[in-house]
Design a protein around this motif. Structure first.
Motif, PDB file in Angstrom:
ATOM      1  N   TYR A  15      -1.300   6.702   1.594  1.00  0.00           N
ATOM      2  CA  TYR A  15      -2.677   6.325   1.880  1.00  0.00           C
ATOM      3  C   TYR A  15      -2.842   5.558   3.191  1.00  0.00           C
ATOM      4  O   TYR A  15      -3.954   5.233   3.576  1.00  0.00           O
ATOM      5  CB  TYR A  15      -3.225   5.453   0.748  1.00  0.00           C
ATOM      6  CG  TYR A  15      -3.194   6.120  -0.605  1.00  0.00           C
ATOM      7  CD1 TYR A  15      -3.702   7.397  -0.787  1.00  0.00           C
ATOM      8  CD2 TYR A  15      -2.640   5.468  -1.703  1.00  0.00           C
ATOM      9  CE1 TYR A  15      -3.666   8.015  -2.024  1.00  0.00           C
ATOM     10  CE2 TYR A  15      -2.605   6.078  -2.950  1.00  0.00           C
ATOM     11  CZ  TYR A  15      -3.114   7.343  -3.104  1.00  0.00           C
ATOM     12  OH  TYR A  15      -3.084   7.961  -4.328  1.00  0.00           O
ATOM     13  N   TRP A  36      -3.481  -3.944  -1.719  1.00  0.00           N
ATOM     14  CA  TRP A  36      -3.529  -2.992  -2.829  1.00  0.00           C
ATOM     15  C   TRP A  36      -3.269  -3.754  -4.120  1.00  0.00           C
ATOM     16  O   TRP A  36      -2.395  -4.628  -4.177  1.00  0.00           O
ATOM     17  CB  TRP A  36      -2.429  -1.958  -2.611  1.00  0.00           C
ATOM     18  CG  TRP A  36      -2.605  -0.660  -3.327  1.00  0.00           C
ATOM     19  CD1 TRP A  36      -1.962  -0.258  -4.468  1.00  0.00           C
ATOM     20  CD2 TRP A  36      -3.431   0.443  -2.940  1.00  0.00           C
ATOM     21  NE1 TRP A  36      -2.344   1.018  -4.804  1.00  0.00           N
ATOM     22  CE2 TRP A  36      -3.252   1.472  -3.893  1.00  0.00           C
ATOM     23  CE3 TRP A  36      -4.319   0.655  -1.889  1.00  0.00           C
ATOM     24  CZ2 TRP A  36      -3.907   2.693  -3.824  1.00  0.00           C
ATOM     25  CZ3 TRP A  36      -4.977   1.861  -1.809  1.00  0.00           C
ATOM     26  CH2 TRP A  36      -4.771   2.872  -2.759  1.00  0.00           C
ATOM     27  N   VAL A  61       0.854  -1.189   0.000  1.00  0.00           N
ATOM     28  CA  VAL A  61       0.000   0.000   0.000  1.00  0.00           C
ATOM     29  C   VAL A  61       0.891   1.241   0.000  1.00  0.00           C
ATOM     30  O   VAL A  61       1.794   1.362   0.837  1.00  0.00           O
ATOM     31  CB  VAL A  61      -0.924   0.016   1.235  1.00  0.00           C
ATOM     32  CG1 VAL A  61      -1.710   1.321   1.298  1.00  0.00           C
ATOM     33  CG2 VAL A  61      -1.871  -1.178   1.197  1.00  0.00           C
ATOM     34  N   ALA A 111      -6.109   0.411  -7.062  1.00  0.00           N
ATOM     35  CA  ALA A 111      -5.507   1.749  -7.081  1.00  0.00           C
ATOM     36  C   ALA A 111      -6.324   2.738  -7.898  1.00  0.00           C
ATOM     37  O   ALA A 111      -6.268   3.952  -7.659  1.00  0.00           O
ATOM     38  CB  ALA A 111      -4.078   1.667  -7.637  1.00  0.00           C
ATOM     39  N   ASN A 121      -3.391  -3.350  -8.740  1.00  0.00           N
ATOM     40  CA  ASN A 121      -3.509  -2.456  -9.895  1.00  0.00           C
ATOM     41  C   ASN A 121      -4.236  -3.178 -11.018  1.00  0.00           C
ATOM     42  O   ASN A 121      -4.108  -4.390 -11.187  1.00  0.00           O
ATOM     43  CB  ASN A 121      -2.127  -2.012 -10.382  1.00  0.00           C
ATOM     44  CG  ASN A 121      -1.366  -1.251  -9.318  1.00  0.00           C
ATOM     45  OD1 ASN A 121      -0.642  -1.836  -8.520  1.00  0.00           O
ATOM     46  ND2 ASN A 121      -1.522   0.047  -9.286  1.00  0.00           N
TER      47      ASN A 121
END
Length: 925
Positions: A335, A382, A331, A413, A384
């Protein structure tokens, strides 16, 4: 050859003491059991005499020393042996572990970043057991849907009435003599399409991908006291490939799958808790065939964590074992604070249930040796993608009791990227997620500018085909989706256009922080067992939404489990919170139902049944407005307050505010919003975004027509009806607003300058194709597609049937009648011919809308569905009224009208005459 050497190496470790002297006496000394004792274990046979080595072979230890040194042994729940050079893995199962339930959780650790195949997605979780059948070990998925109390005679029939699922039969390689463990080659079990990815790929990618064993291998293997963690890397091949953007060559792809095989908690004091439909929890349900469970055949437990107070006598105390979430080290650091705050928001609710600091947040170290998919760790991860744009908060549950054992939240993301960088770069990426300028494809993208009514509903991926045990991807735990990305980008655009906020300003950073915090709070709520609550947004009046003294104490919404839009203040009102900073009253109440401890009753054994009166006392509060609850299956057009992306207790006011905001944003775009040097294609994207936002709010108004509130009430609750029709006054107000903002002649007014600046993107490469559609902006088609969707929803068969039913559910004159709906739409859409004072030309946008309204009436007239006879006769009546008005208008002002208007009215009148005549002819026969 390598396969044989690996087997030989493992058997050397396991059976060296047994075979080196070729004597059962030594084996008995090591194991403490005679061959007869080993064979007497149920389902376990001694295979040593029939192994590849043979009973009388002599093995020289030294000749295997180089290979033995290359073996990694890990003792744990199941002992594993991994041959370093070949990568082969063996699993040892003790006799007492046979026929015992274990939990399997399967996670897709790597994806392709598009079309539903994303990193971190949970694939499946289920109970399994291992069963010895002769020389094989069966991997069996346990059937937990049907149960009966132990000792009942019917238990004998139940075991033969329903089947478990034997997924695989694996040959037993050998037996470890000191423990009598059965040793299997793990490749026989997992080095195939165990996780069912091939049909999943076919379904989502619309191509045949086949498992390729030559490209597949084991990664990390770790065995712990209560769980085994295994990484498998699978290769898939397709001769023709698929229409994919992210792969360099779509004929081949690799996916990593993580397996966790873990021990179920036993005798840990966990008490299943009975579910109540007034409180929104995910449930574990089974059918109980016990004689005392005839009235309600299903038993339903809520899914919740096993939380125990450290001091049962204190009104507030820390738990013996808190729920710990780890922020994955992938991450971005920027954030992590927002994520931490979103998790800890729930401690406020747990304090009301008697727990102090029930949830903790920790940071996964950069050099952590454990895997985020390890069943022992709850993580926030996290990933993508090109087109995902969603978050998800699934949990793994003991299907026997409903106890939550593990949770892993995943966040794409794309959910924050659209407001973290300059607008033009990220809006294009976000638009790809939305289908802006893309052809309809298997991944769910839509044609540019098309109106899809389903995008007003929660994001739901395509359901899986009915195969195997992989059902997790189609569950309601999936959240937000690309609509949330659109919402947050729209909010950022509103801040820029209405408040002149710069992309990299502190205000925009705070905006992103609030958004991500609320997303995480929502997903954590899922991992605590809570379902969506789409009634949560209705707690505050519109005038309270931007009052921080209210929103920071009571909450911006009754529940963070709703899909909440960006709270954009109306013109002239200071901006308040964009997203919730605290959980709402419903959230606190729901956590109390799930986690509050039953006061100890001296001398009584606590059972699920013993808690019923205690839980009923909590659930009785459900009629309170701030505790209103409506979930996914409750939001199909009937209840205007049970909706997604709405806000406040008066959506009529809220939606008007937002449409006014949209009109102001168009004006700002027309005034030269883009900086010098910016491509005009960015303006087109922004214009489309505001247009979608405008019509999304208009569609909220349409749900008042024929609407009814619905509450999950029980007899005796402090309320009279489960259904309450929307008042006639509100329905008339909704129709008036729709006429003003959607159907009126001046509803849409754009300058030629703005329309001539709406240029398309001319980049052509992967991820950014140029479509063979109109180069200029299709303003008429765009507006008509939205108008048509709302108009057809107002006159569709479901709404007409509801309106007819509501007339029977209300006092005379208190319901919106079908004739009033039809007349209101006719006179509003055809205003030009029902105003006899002066000749009035009809604009091109209005002509298109009128032709669409005429199409709908003609379809109704010509339909053959006897159930909708009222709509047919009313359509006939409306067409007669239109025909008369058209004839009068042409007769009185025909020479004073422009040719467009004359041709339009004459053509409409001719169509009506022919339709009415055809009806007369058909009825004469």
């Amino acid at each position: 050859m390598k396969h044989w050497i690996a087997k030989l190496a493992i058997c050397t470790i396991l059976l060296y003491n047994f075979f080196c002297n070729n004597s059962w006496a030594i084996a008995n000394q090591l194991s403490g059991k005679s061959p007869q004792a080993i064979n007497s274990i149920p389902g376990v046979e001694n295979l040593a005499a029939t192994s590849d080595f043979g009973e009388n072979k002599q093995v020289e230890t030294q000749q295997f020393q180089p290979i033995v040194k290359g073996i990694i042994k890990q003792a744990g729940l199941f002992t594993t042996y991994q041959e370093v050079e070949s990568g082969k893995v063996y699993l040892a199962i003790k006799p007492e572990q046979l026929n015992k339930s274990y939990l399997a959780t399967i996670t897709l650790e790597s994806g392709i970043g598009e079309s539903g195949i994303y990193s971190g997605l949970p694939l499946a979780d289920f109970l399994f057991y291992l069963r010895r059948v002769k020389d094989n070990l069966h991997f069996v998925v346990q059937n937990v849907k049907f149960r009966i109390k132990s000792g009942e005679a019917e238990q004998r029939s139940l075991t033969r009435s329903f089947s478990d699922s034997v997924l695989y039969s694996v040959a037993i390689d050998s037996i470890e003599p000191s423990t009598n463990s059965l040793v299997i080659d793990l490749e026989e079990l997992l080095m195939q399409d165990f996780s069912g990815l091939a049909p999943l790929l076919k379904y989502y990618l619309q191509a045949e991908y086949h498992f390729d064993k030559t490209k597949s291998y084991f990664g990390d293997v770790q065995s712990f006291l209560k769980n085994v963690e295994i990484d498998s890397i699978y290769g898939f091949s397709s001769p023709e490939g698929a229409n994919l953007i992210t792969l360099p060559d779509s004929r081949a792809l690799s996916l990593k799958v993580h397996y966790s095989f873990s021990q179920l908690p036993e005798n840990n004091g966990y008490i299943p808790r009975i579910a109540d439909d007034r409180v929104g929890y995910f449930i574990t349900a089974f059918q109980d065939f016990s004689p005392d469970n005839i009235q309600e055949p299903f038993v339903r437990y809520i899914n919740r964590w096993h939380l125990e107070t450290s001091d049962p006598n204190a009104p507030l105390s820390p738990p013996k074992k808190p729920i710990v979430f780890w922020i994955e080290n992938a991450v971005p650091p920027i954030y992590r604070d927002a994520i931490r705050e979103g998790v800890l928001m729930w401690n406020q609710a747990f304090e009301k249930a008697g727990f102090k600091n029930a949830i903790e947040v920790r940071q996964m170290p950069d050099d952590a040796k454990w895997h985020p998919a390890d069943v022992r760790y709850n993580t926030i991860r996290w990933f993508n993608s090109l087109d995902a744009g969603f978050a998800r908060g699934p949990m793994r549950v003991n299907p026997l009791t409903g106890e939550i054992l593990d949770a892993d939240i995943i966040v794409d993301a794309n959910m924050v990227r659209s407001v973290q960088q300059e607008y033009h770069a990220l809006i294009e990426a976000s638009s790809m997620c939305q289908g802006e300028g893309r052809k309809q494809e298997a991944g769910g993208r839509r044609q540019e500018g098309s109106y899809d009514k389903t995008n007003l509903l929660p994001y739901t991926p395509k359901p899986l085909p009915p195969y195997t045990h992989l059902q997790a991807i189609s569950s309601s735990e999936i959240c937000y989706g690309t609509e949330s990305t659109e919402q947050v980008a729209m909010g950022a655009l509103a801040l820029s256009l209405l408040q002149n906020t710069k992309p990299n300003s502190e205000t925009m950073k705070e905006y992103v922080h609030q958004y991500l915090r609320s997303v995480i709070a929502h997903e954590v709520g899922h991992t605590l067992g809570l379902r969506h609550n789409f009634h949560g947004s209705t707690m505050l009046a519109p005038q309270e939404l931007n009052n921080p003294e209210i929103t920071q104490t009571k909450g911006l919404a009754g529940s963070v489990m709703d899909y909440l839009p960006v709270n954009i203040a109306p013109q002239g009102v200071p901006q308040g919170e964009y997203f919730p900073s605290v959980v709402g009253p419903y959230d606190e109440w729901a956590i109390a139902y799930g986690y509050k401890k039953l006061p100890d009753a001296e001398g009584e054994i606590v059972t699920p049944e013993a808690e019923k009166s205690f839980l009923e006392a909590i659930a009785l509060a459900s009629p309170q407005p701030e505790l209103s609850y409506a979930t996914d299956e409750d939001i199909r057009d009937i209840n205007p307050l049970a909706n997604v992306w709405d806000m406040s207790s008066d959506v009529l006011v809220y939606s008007q505010w937002q449409m006014d905001n949209a009109r102001m944003m168009w004006q700002r775009l027309d005034e030269g919003y883009l900086p010098k040097g910016e491509s005009y294609s960015s303006l087109r994207v922004l214009f489309n975004r505001v247009l979608r936002y405008y019509f999304r709010n208009a569609s909220l108004l349409s749900q008042y027509i024929g609407g009814q509130s619905f509450r999950r009430l029980h007899v005796g609750d402090d309320s009279s009806w489960a259904f309450v029709p929307v008042s006639l006054t509100q329905q008339r107000q909704a129709l008036a607003k729709l006429q003003e903002y959607v159907f009126a002649e001046d509803a849409f007014s754009f300058s030629p300058q703005l329309l001539n600046q709406l240029a398309p993107s001319r980049w052509q490469h992967w991820g950014s194709p140029i479509l063979h559609t109109r180069l200029d902006y299709p303003i008429h088609d765009r507006i008509l597609s939205f108008q048509s969707a709302i108009l057809r929803s107002l006159l569709d068969s479901d709404r007409i049937n509801r309106l007819r039913d509501v007339e029977l559910k209300t006092s005379p004159g208190q319901a919106l009648s079908l004739p009033e709906l039809f007349d209101t739409l006719r006179t509003g859409i055809w205003t030009e011919i029902f105003t006899p004072e002066q000749p009035k030309s009809i604009s091109s946008i209005r002509r298109s809308l009128q032709q669409e309204h005429l199409n709908i009436l003609l379809e109704m007239l010509l339909q053959t569905n006897d159930e909708l006879e009222d709509s047919r006769t009313l359509a006939w009546y409306e067409l007669r009224q239109l025909q008369t008005a058209i004839d009068n208008k042409l007769k009185e002002f025909g020479e004073k009208l422009d040719i467009y208007t004359i041709a339009h009215l004459q053509f409409a009148g001719d169509r009506i005459s022919k339709a009415l005549n055809s009806q007369l002819l058909s009825q004469s026969y």
